[in-house]
Design an enzyme around this catalytic site. Structure first.
Site, PDB file in Angstrom:
ATOM      1  N   HIS A  59       0.832  -0.990   0.041  1.00  0.00           N
ATOM      2  CA  HIS A  59       0.170  -0.062   0.031  1.00  0.00           C
ATOM      3  C   HIS A  59       1.041   1.042  -0.005  1.00  0.00           C
ATOM      4  O   HIS A  59       0.224   2.382  -0.051  1.00  0.00           O
ATOM      5  CB  HIS A  59      -1.081   0.304   1.395  1.00  0.00           C
ATOM      6  CG  HIS A  59      -0.386   0.834   2.614  1.00  0.00           C
ATOM      7  ND1 HIS A  59       0.026  -0.877   2.724  1.00  0.00           N
ATOM      8  CD2 HIS A  59      -0.125   1.642   3.034  1.00  0.00           C
ATOM      9  CE1 HIS A  59       1.317  -0.502   4.172  1.00  0.00           C
ATOM     10  NE2 HIS A  59       0.608   1.118   4.741  1.00  0.00           N
ATOM     11  N   HIS A  74       1.488   6.502  -1.082  1.00  0.00           N
ATOM     12  CA  HIS A  74       0.872   5.964   0.028  1.00  0.00           C
ATOM     13  C   HIS A  74      -1.300   5.537  -1.259  1.00  0.00           C
ATOM     14  O   HIS A  74      -1.649   6.665  -1.417  1.00  0.00           O
ATOM     15  CB  HIS A  74       0.383   6.809   1.100  1.00  0.00           C
ATOM     16  CG  HIS A  74      -0.577   5.803   2.559  1.00  0.00           C
ATOM     17  ND1 HIS A  74      -1.809   5.612   2.715  1.00  0.00           N
ATOM     18  CD2 HIS A  74       0.382   4.917   3.274  1.00  0.00           C
ATOM     19  CE1 HIS A  74      -1.670   4.686   3.201  1.00  0.00           C
ATOM     20  NE2 HIS A  74      -0.508   4.800   4.191  1.00  0.00           N
TER      21      HIS A  74
END
Length: 669
Positions: A59, A74
């Site tokens: 992620h 992110h």
């Protein structure tokens, strides 16, 4: 002044960093940058440079450029929690060189939304303080690879070679890792190590062996701190690389990636908390509480909805005399519909533990303790020997008088227990030697948490419920209409915290002694209102996973089970629960005003036969329909107009870590 460009890592709407729904990023804790609300899942490199970090959950990706900028991408918010089935595919590895605009992977936007997470992609320059004079984002629609921001570098910035991530065998941070390990007392002094977003956190056997001053002076170390039984070495943005190098040198068995992810989230929440006003802290705490409640319930919402529908069908079968409640057919079907509610503490213990960071299996076992047949028997048939604070004392524990409550159908005690376990568990692991942990950590945890719930939490809830019930009776005696308004508006709030149970014996006593219950009719109206609100969302929303949940939740609520509507939709998106409660207040007021009576237990629309007077049809039956229709109209209209929009799905965030519930299969749950 030198300028560089940061490309948009994904296609969508580019927004200011301050608008990102994550305080760690929006308040600039990770540096300047921007966010993108994506409309396509293709991810590209925002800069040319070297890949320095790829999160285990895929992620988050780190880059460093030739000019020394350290850039973090992110993917989504709270998507670290999707480690069991990451919705990302990346075609890069740590150490790879990339060019700005290169395709580096994909993000499954639908899967992220289906998991209840936000898809916002965030870009942050983590060494902003050292490198960036000004970062100017270009807001609006962008394509992946288009310029997302212009960066003015500080004049002192000098070109720096892209560092190679730590691999434990000649990486950039190996020397620092060696120095840290040596000065904390060596490998033999380390129990385990985790990291958060800025610190490497050691559990040491003897903290006095650590040389604080030497470690503080190491290049790459910001400070040393000691808290919570941890020896914390503050590193900053390079913490993941330093941690990897340390674990590589310590050897297998010392690191814990799951604990590190949890620590990172806790540190971020703690940092954000310090910057909040008192009112913001109150709102944040309430949001966190609701987030934990809904997050703990989401995994079982589908089962609850299905069970609610099945219980509604069974109520119809018995109402129309197609199935008798004394037959084995009824028993079997009832078990199918009721088991998920009866054993709810086990399921919620497991899901709440995952949410709060304690051991899911241990909390599942504690749920089993609370639903153990002999415990249930004490709660339901145990002889009351005395009363204390309005509670019946029906058991003793080593001679101590105890009130054993019924915990089937409830969730608040389990969420509170999971929170307590999240505090107890790390302490037990620190004080119990490694060779004994496998047996003694679960043993002590089961004893302490089960005892805390049975001996303290249960009696407290019972005492509060008793006081509330007494107040409700007084209000009803004063005015049925006023009591209908108050109960209709707040009953489902009591359900959330498990405080509605004290109303059950009042309703049961009414039906047992008089054959009917005015109070139960008001409770039924609150169920209809929850159904009306979620029906509005089912019709209004264009988000596929919301519609998929809202329709069965609507059927379930109208069948007398409101949990799927409440925890899956209405409470989770805030305003919808308020508008549903207003509808409940209107329905309750009309029910009380018209003196609607109820002769059965099953409520909501499915329980319409409960409003038929055995002596002959009277106005209660028509009053039920008038109040129910008003209920639905008010809850539906308010929710459709003010209570929900698809933007809420993007803005809601499953909050960090905190507490509870109750249940209902009929108004008397």
């Amino acid at each position: 002044m030198k300028q560089v460009q940061l490309l948009a890592p994904i296609k969508g709407q580019l927004i200011p960093l301050s608008d990102v729904q994550d305080p760690v990023f929006s308040q600039g804790m990770m540096g300047d940058g921007f966010g993108v609300e994506p409309t396509n899942g293709q991810v590209v490199a925002p800069v040319s440079g070297r890949v320095t970090m790829v999160a285990a959950t895929l992620h988050a990706i780190g880059f460093v450029t030739a000019s020394g900028l350290e850039v973090l991408v992110h993917l989504g918010i709270d998507t670290v929690e999707l480690k069991d089935k990451p919705p990302f595919k990346l075609n890069i590895n740590v150490g790879d060189d990339v060019k700005a605009g290169d395709n580096i992977g994909t993000m499954d936007l639908a899967a992220v939304k289906a998991a209840g997470k936000q898809t916002t992609v965030i870009l942050a320059v983590t060494n902003t303080a050292d490198k960036v004079a000004q970062l100017t984002p270009r807001l609006g629609n962008v394509t992946a690879g288009a310029v997302g921001a212009q960066v003015d570098l500080k004049t002192a910035t000098k070109a720096a070679a892209a560092p190679v991530a730590a691999k434990g065998n000649g990486g950039k941070y190996d020397d620092l890792a060696s120095q840290i390990i040596m000065n904390i007392g060596g490998v033999e002094n380390v129990k385990s190590v985790i990291h958060c977003i800025t610190r490497v956190r050691f559990y040491l056997k003897d903290e006095s062996r650590a040389n604080d001053d030497v470690i503080r002076d190491l290049k790459g170390v910001i400070d040393v701190a000691k808290a919570g039984g941890q020896y914390q070495v503050v590193i900053g943005p390079a913490v993941t690389d330093v941690y990897d190098a340390i674990v590589a040198q310590l050897g297998p068995g010392f690191g814990d990636d799951d604990a590190s992810a949890l620590a990172s989230e806790k540190e971020a929440n703690k940092a954000a908390w310090k910057k909040m006003t008192v009112w913001q802290k109150v709102k944040h705490s309430l949001s966190a509480l609701i987030g934990v409640i809904t997050g703990s319930m989401i995994p079982v919402i589908g089962l609850l909805a299905a069970s609610g529908i099945l219980k509604g069908v069974l109520a119809l079968l018995t109402s129309f005399k197609l199935v008798s409640a004394t037959t084995t057919t009824y028993v079997i079907i009832n078990a199918m519909g009721d088991s998920v509610f009866y054993f709810l503490p086990i399921f919620v213990g497991f899901t709440a533990a995952k949410k709060l960071g304690s051991d899911p299996v241990i909390m599942g076992i504690i749920g089993g303790v609370l639903t153990y047949p002999t415990i249930v028997a004490i709660a339901s048939t145990g002889k009351v020997t005395s009363h204390l604070l309005g509670m019946g004392i029906n058991a003793t524990f080593f001679g101590l008088p105890v009130h054993v409550a019924s915990y089937s159908y409830s969730i608040f005690p389990m969420i509170a227990g999971a929170w307590l376990a999240s505090k107890l568990e790390p302490w037990l692991k620190r004080v119990i030697p490694t060779v004994l942990r496998m047996i003694f950590v679960p043993l002590l945890e089961v004893i302490i948490i089960s005892g805390a719930i049975i001996l303290f939490l249960g009696p407290i809830i019972t005492a509060l419920s008793g006081a509330l019930a007494a107040g409700i009776v007084k209000i009803y005696e004063l005015s049925p209409a006023i009591s209908g308004l108050i109960i209709g508006g707040f009953y489902q709030v009591l359900v959330i915290f498990g405080l509605h149970w004290a109303i059950i014996p009042i309703v049961a006593n009414d039906i047992a002694t008089t054959g009917h219950s005015y109070l139960n009719a008001i409770v039924s109206a609150t169920m209809v209102a929850q159904g009306g609100a979620v029906l509005a969302i089912a019709l209004k929303s264009k988000v596929a996973n919301i519609k998929e949940l809202a329709w069965p939740a609507t059927i379930s609520a109208f069948s007398g089970v409101t949990e799927p509507a409440m925890y899956g939709i209405n409470l989770k998106y805030g305003r919808a629960f308020v508008t549903a409660s207003i509808g409940g207040a209107v329905g309750g007021f009309l029910t009380g005003l018209m003196h609607v009576n109820m002769w059965g237990f099953a409520g909501s629309l499915i329980g319409f036969t409960s409003f038929v007077n055995p002596k002959g049809l009277d106005f209660s039956f028509w009053g039920f329909w008038i109040a129910s229709i008003a209920d639905i109209i008010v809850a539906f209209t308010l929710t459709y107009m003010f209570g929900f929009s698809d933007a809420d799905v993007k803005n809601v965030k499953t909050a960090p870590k905190k507490k509870h519930l109750g249940e209902e299969a009929a108004p008397v749950e």
